[in-house]
Enzyme design. Structure first.
Site, PDB file in Angstrom:
ATOM      1  N   HIS A  75       0.843  -1.199   0.000  1.00 24.27           N
ATOM      2  CA  HIS A  75       0.000   0.000   0.000  1.00 24.27           C
ATOM      3  C   HIS A  75       0.878   1.248   0.000  1.00 24.27           C
ATOM      4  O   HIS A  75       1.755   1.390   0.840  1.00 24.27           O
ATOM      5  CB  HIS A  75      -0.905   0.025   1.229  1.00 24.27           C
ATOM      6  CG  HIS A  75      -2.064  -0.896   1.119  1.00 24.27           C
ATOM      7  ND1 HIS A  75      -3.193  -0.788   1.873  1.00 24.27           N
ATOM      8  CD2 HIS A  75      -2.271  -1.950   0.308  1.00 24.27           C
ATOM      9  CE1 HIS A  75      -4.053  -1.739   1.546  1.00 24.27           C
ATOM     10  NE2 HIS A  75      -3.498  -2.461   0.597  1.00 24.27           N
ATOM     11  N   TYR A 204      -9.055   4.772   8.047  1.00 21.19           N
ATOM     12  CA  TYR A 204      -9.258   5.018   9.479  1.00 21.19           C
ATOM     13  C   TYR A 204     -10.325   6.096   9.558  1.00 21.19           C
ATOM     14  O   TYR A 204     -10.148   7.170   8.963  1.00 21.19           O
ATOM     15  CB  TYR A 204      -7.983   5.555  10.139  1.00 21.19           C
ATOM     16  CG  TYR A 204      -6.851   4.550  10.239  1.00 21.19           C
ATOM     17  CD1 TYR A 204      -6.092   4.203   9.127  1.00 21.19           C
ATOM     18  CD2 TYR A 204      -6.521   3.976  11.463  1.00 21.19           C
ATOM     19  CE1 TYR A 204      -5.047   3.289   9.225  1.00 21.19           C
ATOM     20  CE2 TYR A 204      -5.477   3.059  11.565  1.00 21.19           C
ATOM     21  CZ  TYR A 204      -4.750   2.717  10.448  1.00 21.19           C
ATOM     22  OH  TYR A 204      -3.725   1.816  10.539  1.00 21.19           O
ATOM     23  N   PRO A 295      -3.590  -0.346  19.121  1.00 20.43           N
ATOM     24  CA  PRO A 295      -3.330  -0.817  17.755  1.00 20.43           C
ATOM     25  C   PRO A 295      -3.525   0.218  16.640  1.00 20.43           C
ATOM     26  O   PRO A 295      -3.139  -0.049  15.494  1.00 20.43           O
ATOM     27  CB  PRO A 295      -4.305  -1.991  17.582  1.00 20.43           C
ATOM     28  CG  PRO A 295      -5.344  -1.794  18.618  1.00 20.43           C
ATOM     29  CD  PRO A 295      -4.725  -1.050  19.747  1.00 20.43           C
ATOM     30  N   LYS A 299       1.476  -0.536  15.061  1.00 15.57           N
ATOM     31  CA  LYS A 299       2.901  -0.462  15.393  1.00 15.57           C
ATOM     32  C   LYS A 299       3.438  -1.643  16.207  1.00 15.57           C
ATOM     33  O   LYS A 299       4.651  -1.868  16.235  1.00 15.57           O
ATOM     34  CB  LYS A 299       3.177   0.827  16.188  1.00 15.57           C
ATOM     35  CG  LYS A 299       3.130   2.074  15.332  1.00 15.57           C
ATOM     36  CD  LYS A 299       4.405   2.233  14.533  1.00 15.57           C
ATOM     37  CE  LYS A 299       4.260   3.189  13.387  1.00 15.57           C
ATOM     38  NZ  LYS A 299       4.242   2.579  12.067  1.00 15.57           N
ATOM     39  N   TYR A 387       3.858   6.527  10.003  1.00 14.32           N
ATOM     40  CA  TYR A 387       3.024   5.380   9.636  1.00 14.32           C
ATOM     41  C   TYR A 387       3.852   4.296   8.953  1.00 14.32           C
ATOM     42  O   TYR A 387       3.737   3.110   9.275  1.00 14.32           O
ATOM     43  CB  TYR A 387       1.878   5.855   8.727  1.00 14.32           C
ATOM     44  CG  TYR A 387       0.765   4.858   8.588  1.00 14.32           C
ATOM     45  CD1 TYR A 387      -0.315   4.853   9.465  1.00 14.32           C
ATOM     46  CD2 TYR A 387       0.779   3.906   7.580  1.00 14.32           C
ATOM     47  CE1 TYR A 387      -1.343   3.939   9.345  1.00 14.32           C
ATOM     48  CE2 TYR A 387      -0.241   2.981   7.448  1.00 14.32           C
ATOM     49  CZ  TYR A 387      -1.298   3.005   8.338  1.00 14.32           C
ATOM     50  OH  TYR A 387      -2.309   2.088   8.218  1.00 14.32           O
TER      51      TYR A 387
END
Ligand code: FAD
Ligand code: DHB
Length: 397
Positions: A75, A204, A295, A299, A387
């Site tokens: 991604h 998200y 979560p 990570k 990220y």
């Protein structure tokens, strides 16, 4: 009484323990792994899916990324959604080409375990470490129980890769560390469903009903999560209720959520836990044994494997050049990244979960951040680089 001798005794065959075992083998350092659960249990445990760039690089360096490269899904960005409006964060463009891959943690563990066993590595499943002793001497010992028989694994170092409920952290002398804890007032209900993902990249989402995350595992399996109260039970969540909440929370103009049969449901509490020492004498901790992040941001497993990189560097320096320097700096080397990840995971959690009434001051601060994201490349870059995971060089002094 079973007696085993090795150089590094590893407790736990999760991602941290198995990366460590395989990596040490590359340097001709002997290790033996003991694991409480059965192989089927460990390989069937549904957990992480987001593999950051550093983790991919490590698996590649170990020659253990063949299946991930074939079956994992790369991604190059993520969607952040707030009140039904999406902001796209393009990773490659903002981080010089770094990306994440979606590939199940249990698949990584399977690949690592297969490689270890194929090379003749010693791994004892259904074996419980009961006590770690003499870690202030040159020959520590792990006491264990296997098939009702007691045993001792004698080694030069103990690597406690035994997760949050293991014995590693409990064995560290209480006075040698501070601990920090946050319990968030919400949990995640996670599902796996036999349905094609409705999105090309993860979403998200903040919604007035609560947080939702759309992830995936393959072209035919989706992984999704919804924020629920801490005292919730999966029994209260029928498939219809889950899909209805997900549809509302992930809504955006032009977006339709495909639904399908759900084959796994579980609830995970959200917490941050931290200790500020990962070593006492010849006992070293890695991964969830030493830290838990909520979560949001994916990570935990990546951090566990990053700890192992520092541990391997320290063991290699010790065995090849007789230097204890990296053993002495292990805690601090690992902690710099861990605190960064604690902050990022806490930030992502607070940004996307419903914490207070829609329209409250807290909500307005959350919205102000997302509005800023829309206009600031610097802010988008901050999210992107955290990220995908900052390179190891970033944390050098
Ligand atoms: P573990 O995986 O917990 O392994 C520890 C092992 O030690 C276990 O197999 C256990 O059985 C064994 N053990 C314990 N005690 C003993 C004993 N006494 N004797 C012998 N063996 C013992 N992380 C990410 O990076 N990306 C994500 O996308 C992500 N998503 C997540 C989603 C959810 C819902 C959850 C719950 C977690 C997620 N995580 C994610 C976190 C990630 O799964 C963990 O951080 C990771 O499993 C830590 O690996 P570990 O090897 O340190 O510990
Ligand atoms: C997944 C889990 C996470 O916690 C996350 O932030 C992203 C993806 C997953 O299970 O796919």
């Amino acid at each position: 009484m079973i007696n085993i001798k090795t150089q590094v005794g590893i407790i736990g065959a999760g991602p941290s323990g198995m990366v460590l075992a395989n990596w040490l083998k590359k340097h001709d350092i002997d290790a033996v792994v003991i694991e409480l659960r059965s192989r089927e249990y460990v390989e069937g445990r549904v957990r992480a899916g987001l593999v950051e760039q550093n983790t991919k690089d490590i698996l590649k360096e170990l020659g253990l990324d063949a299946r991930m490269k074939k079956e994992g899904i790369v991604h190059d960005g993520v969607y952040l959604s707030f009140d039904e409006e999406r902001v796209h964060i393009p990773f490659g463009e903002l981080t010089g080409g770094r990306t994440i891959t979606i590939y199940g943690q249990q698949e990584i563990t399977k690949d690592l375990t297969d490689a270890w066993l194929q090379e003749g590595g010693e791994l004892h499943f259904e074996t419980m470490a009961t006590k770690i002793v003499d870690f202030d001497t040159k020959r520590p010992k792990i006491h264990f129980e296997k098939d009702d028989e007691e045993g001792i694994l004698e080694c030069d170092f103990v690597a406690a890769c035994d997760g949050f409920h293991g014995i590693g952290r409990k064995t560290l002398p209480k006075k040698s560390f501070h601990s920090y804890d946050i319990t968030y007032p919400f949990s995640w209900l996670g599902i796996l469903a036999n349905v094609a993902p409705s999105t090309d990249e993860l979403i998200y989402a903040y919604h007035e009903n609560g947080f939702a995350l759309h992830s995936l595992r393959s072209e035919t399996v989706s992984r999704l999560y919804v924020q629920v109260d801490n005292d919730e039970s999966v029994d209260n969540w029928s498939d219809d209720r889950i899909w209805s909440e997900l549809s509302q929370r992930l809504a955006a103009p032009g977006f339709d959520l495909e639904k399908g049969p759900i084959f796994e449901k579980s609830i995970t509490p959200m917490r941050s836990h931290m200790i500020d020492s990962l070593r006492s004498g010849r006992l070293l901790l890695a991964g969830d044994a030493a830290h838990i992040v909520p979560p949001t941001g994916g990570k935990g497993m990546n951090l566990a494997i990053a700890d192992v990189k520092h541990m391997v560097d320290a063991f290699v320096a010790y065995y090849k050049t007789n230097s204890e320097k990296l053993l002495d700096t292990y805690t601090n080397d690992a902690l710099r990244r861990i605190w960064r990840a604690q902050d990022f995971s806490n930030f992502m959690t607070k940004l996307f979960h419903k914490q207070d009434a829609h329209g409250s001051f807290t909500y307005r601060l959350q919205k102000a951040k997302v509005d800023y994201l829309k206009v600031s490349k610097a802010y988008r870059t901050t999210i992107a680089e955290n990220y995908v995971g900052l390179p190891f060089e970033s944390f050098k002094n």
